[in-house]
Design a protein around this motif. Structure first.
Motif, short mmCIF file in Angstrom:
data_model
loop_
_atom_site.label_atom_id
_atom_site.label_comp_id
_atom_site.label_asym_id
_atom_site.label_seq_id
_atom_site.Cartn_x
_atom_site.Cartn_y
_atom_site.Cartn_z
N ASN A 195 45.63 45.11 36.09
CA ASN A 195 45.94 43.74 35.66
C ASN A 195 46.63 43.02 36.80
OD1 ASN A 195 49.09 43.69 35.15
ND2 ASN A 195 48.31 45.63 34.33
N CYS A 196 46.84 41.74 36.64
CA CYS A 196 47.53 40.98 37.68
C CYS A 196 48.22 39.79 37.02
CB CYS A 196 46.54 40.52 38.77
SG CYS A 196 45.40 39.23 38.25
N THR A 197 48.75 38.88 37.84
CA THR A 197 49.46 37.75 37.21
C THR A 197 48.51 36.84 36.44
OG1 THR A 197 49.35 36.65 39.34
CG2 THR A 197 51.48 37.56 38.70
N ASN A 198 47.22 36.97 36.69
CA ASN A 198 46.27 36.11 35.99
C ASN A 198 45.65 36.76 34.76
OD1 ASN A 198 46.59 34.08 37.94
ND2 ASN A 198 45.17 35.15 39.29
N CYS A 199 45.96 38.01 34.52
CA CYS A 199 45.30 38.68 33.41
C CYS A 199 46.12 39.85 32.89
CB CYS A 199 43.91 39.16 33.83
SG CYS A 199 43.93 40.64 34.86
N GLY A 200 45.71 40.34 31.73
CA GLY A 200 46.35 41.53 31.18
C GLY A 200 47.09 41.28 29.88
N ASN B 8 51.14 38.55 47.20
CA ASN B 8 50.23 39.43 46.49
C ASN B 8 49.92 38.87 45.10
OD1 ASN B 8 49.35 41.87 44.86
ND2 ASN B 8 49.51 42.72 46.93
N ARG B 9 48.68 39.07 44.64
CA ARG B 9 48.30 38.57 43.31
C ARG B 9 49.06 39.29 42.20
NH1 ARG B 9 43.46 40.21 43.08
NH2 ARG B 9 43.35 41.05 40.98
N ARG B 10 49.67 40.40 42.53
CA ARG B 10 50.42 41.14 41.50
C ARG B 10 51.91 40.92 41.60
NH1 ARG B 10 45.92 44.09 42.57
NH2 ARG B 10 44.58 44.01 40.74
N VAL C 48 40.86 40.63 31.14
CA VAL C 48 40.89 41.07 32.53
C VAL C 48 40.10 40.08 33.41
CG1 VAL C 48 38.91 42.62 32.21
CG2 VAL C 48 40.49 43.01 34.11
N CYS C 49 40.65 39.76 34.58
CA CYS C 49 40.02 38.73 35.42
C CYS C 49 39.00 39.36 36.37
CB CYS C 49 41.08 37.95 36.19
SG CYS C 49 41.82 38.85 37.56
N SER C 50 38.17 38.53 36.97
CA SER C 50 37.10 39.05 37.82
C SER C 50 37.66 39.65 39.11
CB SER C 50 36.08 37.95 38.13
OG SER C 50 36.75 36.80 38.57
N ASP C 51 38.79 39.13 39.60
CA ASP C 51 39.40 39.73 40.80
C ASP C 51 39.82 41.17 40.53
OD1 ASP C 51 39.09 37.41 42.22
OD2 ASP C 51 41.10 36.65 41.76
N CYS C 52 40.38 41.40 39.36
CA CYS C 52 40.80 42.76 39.03
C CYS C 52 39.59 43.68 38.88
CB CYS C 52 41.65 42.78 37.76
SG CYS C 52 43.36 42.27 38.06
N LEU C 53 38.51 43.15 38.29
CA LEU C 53 37.30 43.97 38.14
C LEU C 53 36.76 44.36 39.52
CD1 LEU C 53 35.54 42.11 35.18
CD2 LEU C 53 36.61 44.37 35.11
ZN ZN Z 1 43.61 40.17 37.09
#
Ligand code: ZN
Ligand code: ZN
Ligand code: FE
Length: 765
Positions: free
Chosen positions: A130-135, A171-173, A109-114
């Motif tokens: 989650n997002c495109t950078n994590c999950g 959007n990041r997602r 999980v990325c820091s943006d999602c946290l």
């Molecule tokens: Zn994320």
């Protein structure tokens, strides 16, 4: 409509499932470029209509700013036809190419999602954010292309808000396939003695209570279940051992943060880098203070990892503990449990609570394990966060399937010039693990569109991986299509040749090298058990230049579990029968009749297969020093021996060359002399390690003098010994040898399949 030029940019590498298309879109619109981007099964194709110089600039920005979890292998620029385009578009995935798609490994999980968890109203404390950078990625994918309907998220219908984010390019997602929120996504469900709790805040409070009371919880994660408990509570850790059924293996711990790890273990820059990378492996560290004595049964290494799922972070916010044990949720040697039903039936009555979730795991993944040796991260176990990222080879391996060895099995499938290693399967010794193997192999072949025409296995006739090859070939040969296309081929490769080839493949070597394969067990061409091997080899074949002397293994496999038998075997070779009269601490733990019986087995050669194994040699010395006379897990005795080495000692013991055999009798005689001195264990362990490193440099020099070979390849599980590996490499380096070691795949049997694949590719050609 006018345009300066039209180009296509074909990007290969790890570019799917990591937010690459939206990244390209945003970059292109930022640069005011017209065109489109689409996923192909073999990467990403971009169309750009612009001046050549603009396209060049665009490509350099792509390289510079690519998403963190992506990795670009190649970028090809092609001329193209102009189209009538007024904007930049993202095209839907197409499934027309049968070429490989590189599916992303699962990403922490990325820091943006946290951050979002604290502020986004529909994702407040949402543990599957989650997002495109994590999950999750590989763990949830069922088929290509990587789109939501092809993942286990297919059963969750996106709510309006999520859908808007998913379709909003800015959007990041955007196109984050597992996107979800409190209203529409997966949920946790906590079970304790008939009680069911679904509210996440309540769940966390209950978790805290049960952990504080010394409870053990089965927690569903990304790739399977974990067993979790307070790492500082020794009694609980011991109970966990009994649940896992007499398992003596060290348990990995998850720590709150790096600062906390530093209180218990040494963390250097490289180790910190591995710990905090998006792959989040378990990192083997040098222990400073014990969390609890039963965690790692007397070893000086600690397996540590950092939180990688939202739940892990939420848990550490709730509890005050520095660390929790987080070990694979399985019993004994069985595969990791991955579904709620099995968890309930296998662990019910054993653990105190369950934390389930309803996002199905399709591909099972253990935590990966890394150790920093010689300033480099080396994989000890390659699974979550790494699989299925392919390894790029210099060989056409298309359609080759390598079945691996027996212990710590991984298999490997070839696609074009890429080797796709499977996740860690485990020891192929029981029905359940073999089932996991066949299931994972099926899923791999389907997912990566691989129809093997060439199968390669170990030389050992009884390995289940060899049996798989035999069955696979038999099954495919009766298939009509394959009859038409000619028979599917099967070859077998010697174990230690495969070890050396695994390292050569990693470094894209294909020339004569001195291969030094030191490990526990491998079937030799003479039917004996090899494992201390000096092979002059390339990918075409090898010549066994030298090996450790054969010694009997009294009782066969029993001698692996009971290192004291190996100590007796080596001592008998050095001293003869009078050894039983020696005053030796480790013999005092044995019944005199047992000692007599083992000595007579050795003498008469009854049930005592011969071995040249380095692992058994390390076992013998470890037992002789009374560090480990009975082994509770694979390589316990060598690990205990390594952990007492005094690195300041530079002395060595003598060894003898008898023709092509390296004889350690002088070593054992000198060890017995040294043992008369008080507190000599740390010195003896060091001198012994130094001796093995010296044997390697000695043979390397002889081979260089005789054959002009300057490249030395070190592989086999014994080289996961940090002190031995670093000392050997340093001494070889001082003598101007070029030294190669495994990094991307384990030096242990988990890397064997890669070597098999490379050898098969060469043979087929
Ligand atoms: Zn994320
Ligand atoms: Zn939603
Ligand atoms: Fe091996």
């Amino acid at each position: 409509m006018s345009f300066a030029g039209a180009y296509k940019i074909h990007i290969k590498g790890l570019v799917q499932g990591v937010g690459f298309r939206p990244f390209i879109y945003r970059l292109a619109t930022e640069q005011n470029l017209k065109g489109w981007v689409e996923n192909r099964n073999d990467g990403v194709m971009i169309k750009v209509q612009a001046e050549y110089s603009e396209v060049e600039r665009f490509i350099s920005l792509v390289r510079a700013r690519a998403p963190v979890a992506s990795s670009i292998r190649s970028i090809r620029l092609l001329n193209s036809e102009g189209e009538d385009l007024d904007d930049f578009y993202i095209h839907r995935s197409n499934d027309y190419s049968e070429q490989i798609t590189e599916i992303s490994p699962d990403i922490a999980v990325c820091s943006d999602c946290l951050e979002d968890m604290k502020f986004q109203s529909h994702r407040l404390n949402y543990p599957f954010i989650n997002c495109t950078n994590c999950g999750p990625r590989f763990s949830i994918i069922r088929d290509l292309p990587y789109d939501r309907p092809n993942t286990t998220m297919h059963r969750f219908r996106m709510c309006k808000v999520c859908y808007e984010e998913y379709t909003d390019i800015n959007n990041r997602r955007f196109h984050a396939q597992p996107v979800a929120c409190n209203h529409c996504g997966p949920e946790y469900e906590y079970y304790q003695q008939g009680r069911v709790i679904r509210d996440i805040e309540k769940i966390l409070r209950e978790l805290k209570k049960v952990l504080y009371k010394g409870g053990i919880v089965a927690v569903k994660g990304i790739g399977g279940f974990h067993l979790m408990c307070d790492a500082t509570m020794d009694q609980t850790v011991r109970r966990l051992r009994s649940i896992k059924s007499r398992d003596q293996k060290p348990f990995a711990c998850m720590f709150r943060n790096v600062e906390t790890i530093r209180k218990y273990a040494n963390v250097d820059d490289k180790e910190e880098k591995s710990l905090t990378s998006w792959r989040r492996p378990v990192v083997l560290l040098k222990e400073l203070t014990k969390l609890s004595p039963s965690l790692n049964s007397g070893l000086d290494t600690l397996g540590a990892m950092l939180p990688y799922m939202p739940l892990h972070y939420m848990l550490f916010d709730e509890i005050d503990l520095p660390a929790v044990v987080l070990t694979s949720g399985n019993i004994s040697d069985e595969p990791l449990i991955m579904d709620n039903q099995t968890a309930f039936s296998r662990l019910g009555g054993l653990v105190d609570a369950f934390l389930f979730h309803n996002r199905e795991i399709h591909n099972r993944l253990d935590d990966s394990v890394v150790r920093i040796i010689d300033e480099e991260a080396r994989l000890i176990r390659r699974s979550r966060g790494y699989v299925p990222e392919p390894l790029q080879l210099d060989l056409d391996v298309d359609g080759i399937f390598a079945t691996g060895a027996e212990l710590k099995n991984c298999f490997c499938a070839g696609k074009d010039k890429q080797a796709i290693m499977s996740q860690h399967i485990g020891d192929l010794k029981n029905y359940e693990t073999y089932n996991f193997y066949t299931e994972a192999a099926d899923r791999f072949m389907n997912l990566f569109r691989i129809e093997p025409t060439y199968v390669v296995s170990d030389l050992h006739p009884d390995y289940l991986s060899t049996k798989f090859a035999r069955n696979f070939v038999a099954r495919k040969s009766v298939n009509k299509q394959n009859q038409r296309n000619g028979k599917i081929q099967w070859i077998q490769v010697q174990h230690h040749h495969a070890h050396i080839a695994s390292c050569m493949a990693e470094h894209q070597l294909d020339e004569k090298v001195l291969g030094v394969a030191l490990d526990g067990t491998g079937y030799g061409e003479d039917g004996k058990i090899w494992g201390g091997e000096f092979l002059i080899s390339d990918l075409d074949g090898y010549n066994r230049y030298a090996h450790f002397s054969y010694v009997p293994m009294p009782g066969g496999d029993k001698a692996v579990q009971e290192p004291w038998r190996m100590a007796l075997a080596f001592l008998y070779q050095s001293f003869g029968e009078k050894v039983s009269q020696y005053y030796l601490e480790f013999l005092k733990t044995r019944q005199p009749e047992d000692i007599k019986m083992i000595l007579s087995m050795i003498k008469k050669g009854i049930n005592s297969p011969l071995t040249s194994s380095a692992g058994r040699l390390f076992d013998a010395v470890s037992a002789l020093l009374n560090l480990c006379t009975e082994s509770g897990f694979d390589a316990e005795a060598p690990m205990k021996l390594e952990s007492v080495v005094d690195p300041r000692i530079e002395d060595e013991y003598n060894f003898e060359m008898r023709q092509d055999q390296i004889n350690f009798n002088p070593v054992f005689r000198e060890i017995i002399e040294d043992m008369q001195m008080k507190d000599s264990t740390r010195m003896i362990a060091a001198k012994f390690h130094n001796t093995v490193a010296r044997v390697v440099t000695f043979i390397a020099q002889r081979v260089r003098d005789e054959k002009g070979i300057n490249k030395v390849v070190l592989s086999g599980g014994t080289f996961q010994n940090k002190y031995l590996s670093e000392t050997t490499a340093r001494w070889l380096g001082d003598l101007n040898f070029e030294v190669y070691q495994n990094k991307l795949v384990p030096a242990n049997d988990g890397g064997i399949a890669l070597g098999q694949l490379a050898i098969a590719a060469k043979k087929r050609r």
